[in-house]
Design an enzyme around this catalytic site. Structure first.
Site, short mmCIF file in Angstrom:
data_model
loop_
_atom_site.label_atom_id
_atom_site.label_comp_id
_atom_site.label_asym_id
_atom_site.label_seq_id
_atom_site.Cartn_x
_atom_site.Cartn_y
_atom_site.Cartn_z
N CYS A 1 26.09 37.80 35.42
CA CYS A 1 26.62 36.43 35.08
C CYS A 1 25.82 36.15 34.02
O CYS A 1 24.32 35.33 34.25
CB CYS A 1 26.79 35.55 36.16
SG CYS A 1 27.18 33.90 35.96
N CYS B 1 24.81 32.45 34.16
CA CYS B 1 23.75 32.04 35.49
C CYS B 1 22.48 32.22 34.95
O CYS B 1 21.36 31.68 35.41
CB CYS B 1 24.37 32.49 36.65
SG CYS B 1 26.00 32.79 36.93
N ASP B 2 22.21 33.42 34.60
CA ASP B 2 20.65 34.27 34.45
C ASP B 2 20.38 34.17 33.16
O ASP B 2 19.23 34.60 32.94
CB ASP B 2 20.90 35.33 35.28
CG ASP B 2 21.31 35.22 36.74
OD1 ASP B 2 20.93 34.31 37.24
OD2 ASP B 2 22.20 36.02 37.07
#
Ligand code: NAP
Length: 303
Positions: A134, A137-138
């Protein structure tokens, strides 16, 4: 005497908790079965910018918790358990879980879809240590670093564009000579200066000690392998619906998604499919929550 719920919702993501909100608010005895924590895939997203009502965006995990609390305010209950089997053959449906058996007049399946893995050595071991699924997200952990993205669909290309604004350099590794993604995204990709595209290429291995330090890529034209130094590999090759436990119990399409149209009705009476797990064009939080409301509208007639 076994307890019979009006509705059991399997999965506590946005679609699941919206079903639970509408059902419990309508006075139905409602249970949500959730494996880990509320929010589903949404909970892995740090900022959601395209969900209305939050002008500065909203943290996906926080939104998941709020959706759970809102449904529980009207009486919905949550049980943390893994579903192991289902029986939809009778009017009262049975759900077997790691926390025992549950019974209901109607079922809403809201189990979503999980990222597809490459299936290469080291991938699982270094997940979260340089292997990611993701970008939103990261990606922020890789400011001014070098990253690689594998995939050629809309998600991959959007991930690449997002990462190119954070990282120093982004490699795109795609197994064919053209992208599946929409032209408008691909054009943006080709204009960016810090993006290098490797067509007809596959990731052969992940080089890592404590964390990822590179990958080996094989080009199918020349048959040659080369090593790329990078701090992270983002795998963006599609998703797999979480429907393993439904095989043979309900009609699924060839990719494993539950066949259901905008009514959310499935092949089984009294069983509804909502959110990313059902066949649909656009998988977003906003379309997932809409499904949740629609499912309860039709389920009311069965209860
Ligand atoms: P997708 O469209 O299925 O694309 C998956 C990509 O990964 C393809 O390029 C595929 O290559 C590649 N791939 C699959 N398995 C692979 C493997 N084992 N090794 C290497 N590469 C592999 O998936 P998605 O991008 O996640 O999108 C899912 C759906 O959501 C699509 O319908 C998409 O259009 C939609 N979506 C829309 C938007 C939007 O803004 N409109 C944004 C995101 C997603 P091949 O091309 O060679 O098959």
């Amino acid at each position: 005497m076994q307890h019979i719920f009006d509705m059991i919702v399997i999965g506590g993501g946005p679609a699941g908790y919206t079903s639970a909100l509408y059902a419990s608010r309508a006075g139905f005895d409602t249970l949500v079965l959730e494996r880990m924590a509320p929010g589903g895939q949404m909970a892995l997203t740090d900022t959601i910018d395209n969900y209305p009502g939050f002008e500065n965006g909203v943290d996906g995990f926080d939104l998941g918790v709020k959706m759970q609390s809102q449904a529980e305010r009207f009486g919905a209950k949550t049980e943390f358990a893994d579903v192991t089997d289902v029986d939809f053959t009778e009017k009262i449906k049975k759900i077997s879980t790691t926390a025992g058996e549950f019974f209901a007049k109607t079922i809403v399946v809201a189990t979503g879809a999980n990222p597809r893995e490459l299936g290469i050595e080291n991938e699982k071991e270094y997940a979260g240590k340089g292997v990611h699924y993701c970008a939103h997200c990261d990606g922020r952990f890789y400011k001014d670093k070098t990253v690689a993205v594998v995939g050629g669909g809309n998600t991959a290309i959007q991930d690449v564009l997002y990462l190119s604004r954070i990282a120093k350099k982004v490699y795109v590794i795609h197994r064919r000579d053209s992208f599946r993604a929409t032209k408008i995204y691909v054009e943006q990709l080709k204009k960016a200066e810090n993006i290098e595209i490797l067509y007809n290429s596959t990731v052969e291995s992940i080089i890592a000690e404590e964390r990822v330090s590179g990958i080996t890529v094989k080009n199918s034209d020349a048959g040659e392998k080369k090593k790329l130094e990078c701090d992270a590999l983002f795998v963006s090759i599609g998703r797999i619906p979480a429907t393993e436990f439904l095989k043979g119990k309900i009609n699924l399409d060839e990719s494993g998604y539950i066949i259901a149209d905008e009514t959310t009705k499935t092949s089984e009476n009294g069983v509804f499919a909502v959110g990313d797990v059902r066949t649909k064009e656009l998988r977003q939080v906003v379309t997932a929550v809409a499904d949740g409301a629609v499912a309860v509208h039709f389920a009311e007639k069965e209860i």
